[in-house]
Motif scaffolding. Structure first.
Motif, PDB file in Angstrom:
ATOM      1  N   ARG A  64       0.850  -1.284   0.062  1.00 28.42           N
ATOM      2  CA  ARG A  64      -0.124  -0.028   0.089  1.00 28.42           C
ATOM      3  C   ARG A  64       0.814   1.187   0.062  1.00 28.42           C
ATOM      4  O   ARG A  64       0.593   2.159  -0.654  1.00 28.42           O
ATOM      5  CB  ARG A  64      -0.854   0.133   1.309  1.00 28.42           C
ATOM      6  N   THR A  65       2.013   1.176   0.848  1.00 32.44           N
ATOM      7  CA  THR A  65       2.558   2.466   0.986  1.00 32.44           C
ATOM      8  C   THR A  65       3.572   2.571  -0.457  1.00 32.44           C
ATOM      9  O   THR A  65       3.578   3.812  -0.975  1.00 32.44           O
ATOM     10  CB  THR A  65       3.805   2.471   1.987  1.00 32.44           C
ATOM     11  N   LEU A  66       3.998   1.635  -0.870  1.00 34.42           N
ATOM     12  CA  LEU A  66       4.803   1.595  -2.248  1.00 34.42           C
ATOM     13  C   LEU A  66       3.911   2.109  -3.650  1.00 34.42           C
ATOM     14  O   LEU A  66       4.387   3.207  -4.126  1.00 34.42           O
ATOM     15  CB  LEU A  66       5.421   0.244  -2.640  1.00 34.42           C
ATOM     16  N   LEU A  67       2.641   1.711  -3.489  1.00 30.02           N
ATOM     17  CA  LEU A  67       1.954   2.479  -4.532  1.00 30.02           C
ATOM     18  C   LEU A  67       1.228   3.468  -4.187  1.00 30.02           C
ATOM     19  O   LEU A  67       1.002   4.483  -5.197  1.00 30.02           O
ATOM     20  CB  LEU A  67       0.640   1.212  -4.804  1.00 30.02           C
ATOM     21  N   THR A  68       1.014   4.055  -3.033  1.00 26.06           N
ATOM     22  CA  THR A  68       0.577   5.458  -2.900  1.00 26.06           C
ATOM     23  C   THR A  68       1.701   6.312  -2.993  1.00 26.06           C
ATOM     24  O   THR A  68       1.442   7.580  -3.383  1.00 26.06           O
ATOM     25  CB  THR A  68       0.015   5.450  -1.344  1.00 26.06           C
TER      26      THR A  68
END
Length: 299
Positions: free
Chosen positions: A100-104
Motif C-alpha cells: 500500500r505504501t509503495l503504490l501510494t
C-alpha cells in the motif's frame, strides 16, 4: 550537494497533499485493492539512458506516506549514487515494505526523481560540451515554482554550477534597473550603499556598456546575446584592463545552444548561463516495478 531537510519535508508533504487530498488523505484505488497486511519489493528502474538526481527524495516520500497510513516503514536501498550515469534497465533503488505504501507513494516519488534526473541529464550534456575549455555552465532563476532547491540540486548532480539562488543573495543590475536608477553607475552605487555585503553583477549587451560598467566598478559582467565574434572582442578588451581593474568574471548569456557551446567558451568567458537547464529539460523516464508475488505481514 545536500538539500535542506526542512525544505525537503515541506515539499514532500505538499506534493503528497496534491495527490492524496490533504493530510492524511487517501488513495482510494490502492486502499480498495491492496490489503494493508501485504508486503513486497519494488524496484526503481531507469527506462532511458541519463544521469540520476533526486534519489534523496525517495526515503522522505515513503516515510511520509508511512506516517499518514500508519503502516510500517519501507526499507530503501539506493543502488547508484546521485549524479551517476545510468542506462535503460538499470535499477536505481530497491524498496521493501507494505505494498500500500509503495503504490501510494509511487507517483509522487517518480515525479520528483524523473524531473530532477531530467535536469541532471540535460546539464551533463552541457558540462561535457564544455569539458576542457575552462568555462562552466550556470543555471538561472528560471526554475519550477516551489522546486528551485531541487532544480539547482539537480544541476549540481549533472556537473553544472549554481548561480544565485534568488533575488536576495546576489544583486543583478539589468536594463530596467539602469533605467530606474538613472544609469549603470547610479545603480551599482545604490546597491553597494544599501547592501554592501552583496555581490553585484551587471548585464551588458554592447562593448560600450561593458566599459561603462567597468568604469563604475563592476567586476562580474553578463554579456547578453552577443555573437561569438563580439564576445571575443569584449573578452579581449576586458582582459586588457584587468591589470588596473583586477579580475573580472564574464558570463555569456542568452540564446546559447549545445551546438555553439564550445565556440562560445573558446572566446574566453568564464561561464555560460543556460535557463533551459531548468525550464526546458525533458524528464528522464523512470518507473517503479513491483516484484511478485507479494507476501503477507504476520499479524
Amino acid at each position: 550537494m545536500d538539500l535542506d531537510p526542512g525544505w525537503l519535508r515541506a515539499t514532500v508533504a505538499g506534493a503528497l497533499d496534491e495527490d492524496l487530498g490533504g493530510d492524511p488523505g487517501r488513495d482510494v484505488t490502492t486502499e480498495a485493492t491492496v490489503p494493508s497486511s501485504l508486503t513486497g519489493t519494488a524496484r526503481l528502474v531507469a527506462r532511458a539512458d541519463g544521469v540520476v538526481a533526486g534519489l534523496v527524495v525517495v526515503a522522505p516520500v515513503l516515510d511520509e506516506v508511512s506516517r499518514r497510513t500508519g503502516l510500517p516503514t519501507v526499507r530503501v536501498e539506493l543502488t547508484v549514487p546521485e549524479g551517476a550515469r545510468v542506462g535503460a534497465g538499470d535499477v536505481l533503488a530497491v524498496l521493501h515494505g507494505p505494498v500500500r505504501t509503495l503504490l501510494t507513494a509511487e507517483r509522487t516519488l517518480l515525479n520528483l526523481v524523473s524531473h530532477a534526473s531530467g535536469v541532471a541529464t540535460h546539464t551533463r550534456r552541457w558540462a561535457d560540451a564544455l569539458a576542457g575549455t575552462g568555462a562552466m555552465v550556470l543555471d538561472t532563476r528560471k526554475t519550477t515554482p516551489g522546486l528551485r532547491a531541487l532544480d539547482k540540486y539537480a544541476v549540481r548532480c549533472g556537473g553544472g554550477t549554481n548561480k544565485r539562488m534568488g533575488l536576495y543573495d546576489v544583486a543583478m543590475v539589468k536594463d530596467n534597473h539602469v533605467v530606474a536608477a538613472g544609469g549603470v553607475a547610479e545603480a551599482i552605487a545604490a546597491v553597494r550603499q544599501a547592501f554592501p555585503d552583496v555581490v553585484v553583477q551587471v548585464e551588458a549587451d554592447t562593448l560600450e556598456q561593458v566599459m561603462t560598467a567597468l568604469d563604475a566598478g563592476a567586476r562580474f559582467l553578463l554579456l547578453d546575446n552577443m555573437p561569438p565574434a563580439v564576445l571575443a572582442e569584449v573578452v579581449a578588451a576586458v582582459r586588457a584592463r584587468e591589470p588596473q581593474t583586477g579580475r573580472v568574471e564574464l558570463e555569456a548569456t542568452g540564446g546559447l545552444t549545445l551546438a555553439s557551446a564550445h565556440e562560445v567558451a573558446a572566446t574566453g568567458v568564464d561561464y555560460l548561463s543556460v535557463g533551459a537547464l531548468t525550464h526546458s529539460s525533458p524528464q528522464l523516464d523512470v518507473a517503479l516495478d513491483l516484484d511478485g508475488p507479494a507476501t503477507t505481514i504476520p499479524r
